[in-house]
Write an enzyme that holds these catalytic residues in place. Structure first.
Site, PDB file in Angstrom:
ATOM      1  N   ASP A  32       1.077  -1.486   0.036  1.00  0.00           N
ATOM      2  CA  ASP A  32      -0.069  -0.197   0.246  1.00  0.00           C
ATOM      3  C   ASP A  32       0.704   0.847  -0.111  1.00  0.00           C
ATOM      4  OD1 ASP A  32      -2.150   1.692   0.436  1.00  0.00           O
ATOM      5  OD2 ASP A  32      -3.050   0.736   2.185  1.00  0.00           O
ATOM      6  N   CYS A  72      -5.876   3.690  -3.696  1.00  0.00           N
ATOM      7  CA  CYS A  72      -5.517   2.568  -2.452  1.00  0.00           C
ATOM      8  C   CYS A  72      -7.241   1.693  -3.702  1.00  0.00           C
ATOM      9  CB  CYS A  72      -6.352   2.726  -1.621  1.00  0.00           C
ATOM     10  SG  CYS A  72      -5.480   3.850  -0.683  1.00  0.00           S
ATOM     11  N   LYS A 124      -6.229  -5.831   4.399  1.00  0.00           N
ATOM     12  CA  LYS A 124      -7.116  -4.790   3.787  1.00  0.00           C
ATOM     13  C   LYS A 124      -8.622  -4.833   2.818  1.00  0.00           C
ATOM     14  CE  LYS A 124      -6.907  -0.128   1.939  1.00  0.00           C
ATOM     15  NZ  LYS A 124      -6.032   0.996   1.611  1.00  0.00           N
ATOM     16  N   HIS A 126     -11.007  -2.196   1.858  1.00  0.00           N
ATOM     17  CA  HIS A 126     -11.323  -0.846   1.437  1.00  0.00           C
ATOM     18  C   HIS A 126     -12.542  -0.729   0.030  1.00  0.00           C
ATOM     19  CE1 HIS A 126      -9.120   3.134   0.333  1.00  0.00           C
ATOM     20  NE2 HIS A 126     -10.788   3.061   1.474  1.00  0.00           N
ATOM     21  N   HIS A 202       1.045   2.332   4.126  1.00  0.00           N
ATOM     22  CA  HIS A 202      -0.155   3.803   4.267  1.00  0.00           C
ATOM     23  C   HIS A 202       0.451   4.312   5.745  1.00  0.00           C
ATOM     24  CE1 HIS A 202      -3.549   5.917   3.848  1.00  0.00           C
ATOM     25  NE2 HIS A 202      -3.565   4.986   2.495  1.00  0.00           N
ATOM     26  N   ASN A 261      -0.596   1.371  -5.699  1.00  0.00           N
ATOM     27  CA  ASN A 261      -0.375   2.483  -6.405  1.00  0.00           C
ATOM     28  C   ASN A 261       1.421   3.229  -5.851  1.00  0.00           C
ATOM     29  OD1 ASN A 261      -2.954   3.529  -3.604  1.00  0.00           O
ATOM     30  ND2 ASN A 261      -0.481   4.777  -3.772  1.00  0.00           N
TER      31      ASN A 261
HETATM   32 CA    CA Z   1      -2.667   2.914  -1.186  1.00  0.00          CA
END
Ligand code: CA
Length: 457
Positions: A32, A72, A124, A126, A202, A261
């Protein structure tokens, strides 16, 4: 009599073939907000990543590996569905209020499950927190992790096992490694699909004391914490790969790795101390720094180790996984990469790749890239809610997107604008958020951004 014998022989040989080539397991790992420069296999010097480097060396390192967006949730939606997320309105990070990946979309977990795999998510999500949007309603048999976009690494608060709150987390990146190992142990006798989705690195910037100690040479405290967090993820990946080897599953498991990303390095995003050099731009831009990521695929004994330079995108990982599993690939926009890696297919996997993120866009065709991006990527322009004019770069000579060729090659600009517009016809308006570059309720700071800004010591 004769016919019956022939049928029996065919069945027998089919069974033998199936037994000889069991369906491979799939381990899809996502990091992340990692900087492009921050892995050893891209030349990083101050943060050793021995396990990621070994994974890259055991397989193929993609030097033009992209994700479908600079944020994300959109890229994770693309990975899960195998489709450009702009096809179904998942253009920005979902906020509250029931926003999340439309339940009409089929996930890779749904597809793998239908193909006979057991499916697990560690990490994660999300992609929506509403009951019908949670992982176990989206094809995953098991889930350990959290539903939002960012979370404390130390406070058990938001962590769930299935739908049950977890009482203690320790340090979550370590916990994800342990949970992934336990998952493999539980399912080693059957084909499995594991999505190991880290929130490292992150924000919030939180690391363990022993790892911070390991990086005490790094004077910048944010970079030191980032290094400690990267190191934790590398350790966690190491224990998982070790488990595969111990169980002799490594030659029967496809392992993929990407960051969701690029590194957030400009003002207004969740800055974590990452570095994208030699790429320009940041998370939240369609410059290379936002969308080109560390990208690895490993399957010892099947995929020959090497470097692959033609552009690929994370949608291809989804397509590859589904193809290997014999799962449905309907609606996919990525391709199975294995024939390209083996040399069976000599052409490029994609003649063009496209991006849309609000008013930002990009299209890459061959070495040319047309891009219009968040003007905040230009230091003198920080604070302006605007996108740049169209710029044109030749990435074969200018990976850092410095020499804008738009004025010199107006025909190329027009050609790529038209091709992008054609691609855009199949996109739909965003289901939430707007067309602004920066708007706090969509593509602005993510949950957890505040915690990241807290002063450390
Ligand atoms: Ca991200």
């Amino acid at each position: 009599m004769k016919i019956r014998f022939a049928v029996a022989t065919t069945v027998l040989s089919t069974l033998t073939a199936l037994a000889a080539t069991p369906k491979p397991n799939i381990l899809m790992i996502v990091g992340d907000d990692m900087g492009y420069a921050d892995v050893g296999f891209h030349g990083c010097k101050d943060i050793p990543t021995p396990n990621l480097d070994a994974l890259a060396a055991s397989g193929v390192k993609f030097t033009s590996g992209y994700v479908t967006g600079p944020y994300c949730s959109p890229t994770r939606a693309g990975l899960m569905t195998g489709r450009y997320q702009t096809r179904f309105g998942h253009e920005f990070n979902p906020g509250g209020g029931g926003q999340g990946m439309p339940v009409t979309e089929k996930t890779i977990a749904d597809r793998m499950k239908a193909a006979g795999y057991t499916t697990g998510l560690v990490g994660k999500w999300h992609l929506g927190a509403e009951p019908e949007m949670r992982p176990m309603k989206r094809g995953f048999d098991t889930f350990f992790g959290f539903l939002g976009g960012a979370n404390s690494y130390k406070d058990a608060g938001a962590y769930l096992r299935g739908d049950e709150p977890v009482k203690e987390i320790g340090y979550s990146t370590d916990a994800f490694g342990r949970e992934a190992v336990a998952y493999i142990d539980r399912h080693k006798g059957q084909p499995w699909f594991l999505y190991l989705a880290f929130n490292a690195v992150h924000t919030p910037m939180q690391a363990t004391d022993d790892r911070l100690e390991k990086f005490k040479e790094i004077k910048d405290t944010q970079r030191r914490t980032y290094a400690a967090m990267m190191s934790a993820m590398d350790d966690a990946i190491g224990v998982v790969i070790k488990k595969l080897k111990e169980e002799q599953l490594d030659k029967n498991t496809l392992v993929t790795f990407i960051s969701d990303n690029g590194g957030p390095v400009m003002k207004g995003v969740t800055i974590n101390g990452s570095v994208n050099a030699p790429l320009r731009g940041s998370k939240r831009t369609t410059l290379e720094g936002g969308i080109r990521v560390p990208f690895v695929m490993s399957w010892p004994g099947t995929i020959k180790p090497g470097v692959y330079e033609k552009p690929v995108i994370q949608l291809d990982l989804t397509a590859t996984a589904a193809t290997l599993a014999g799962a449905s690939t309907e609606q996919f926009e990525g391709v199975n990469l294995l024939p390209y890696l083996s040399g069976e297919k000599k052409e490029v996997p994609h003649t063009q790749l496209c991006w849309r993120f609000g008013r930002q866009m990009a299209i890459r065709e061959g070495s040319y890239k047309l891009v219009r991006y968040d003007i905040n990527a230009i230091p003198e322009m920080v604070g302006k809610n605007e996108v740049t004019p169209f710029e044109l770069y030749d990435l074969s000579k200018d990976i850092g997107e410095k020499d804008d060729l738009a004025k010199a090659l107006p025909d190329k600009v027009k050609e790529l604008q038209d091709k992008w517009a054609e691609w855009d016809k199949l996109n739909v308006p965003p289901l939430w958020g707007g067309a602004h570059v920066q708007k706090k309720d969509n593509d602005g700071p993510e949950p957890g951004a505040k915690a990241g800004k807290k002063k450390k010591k």
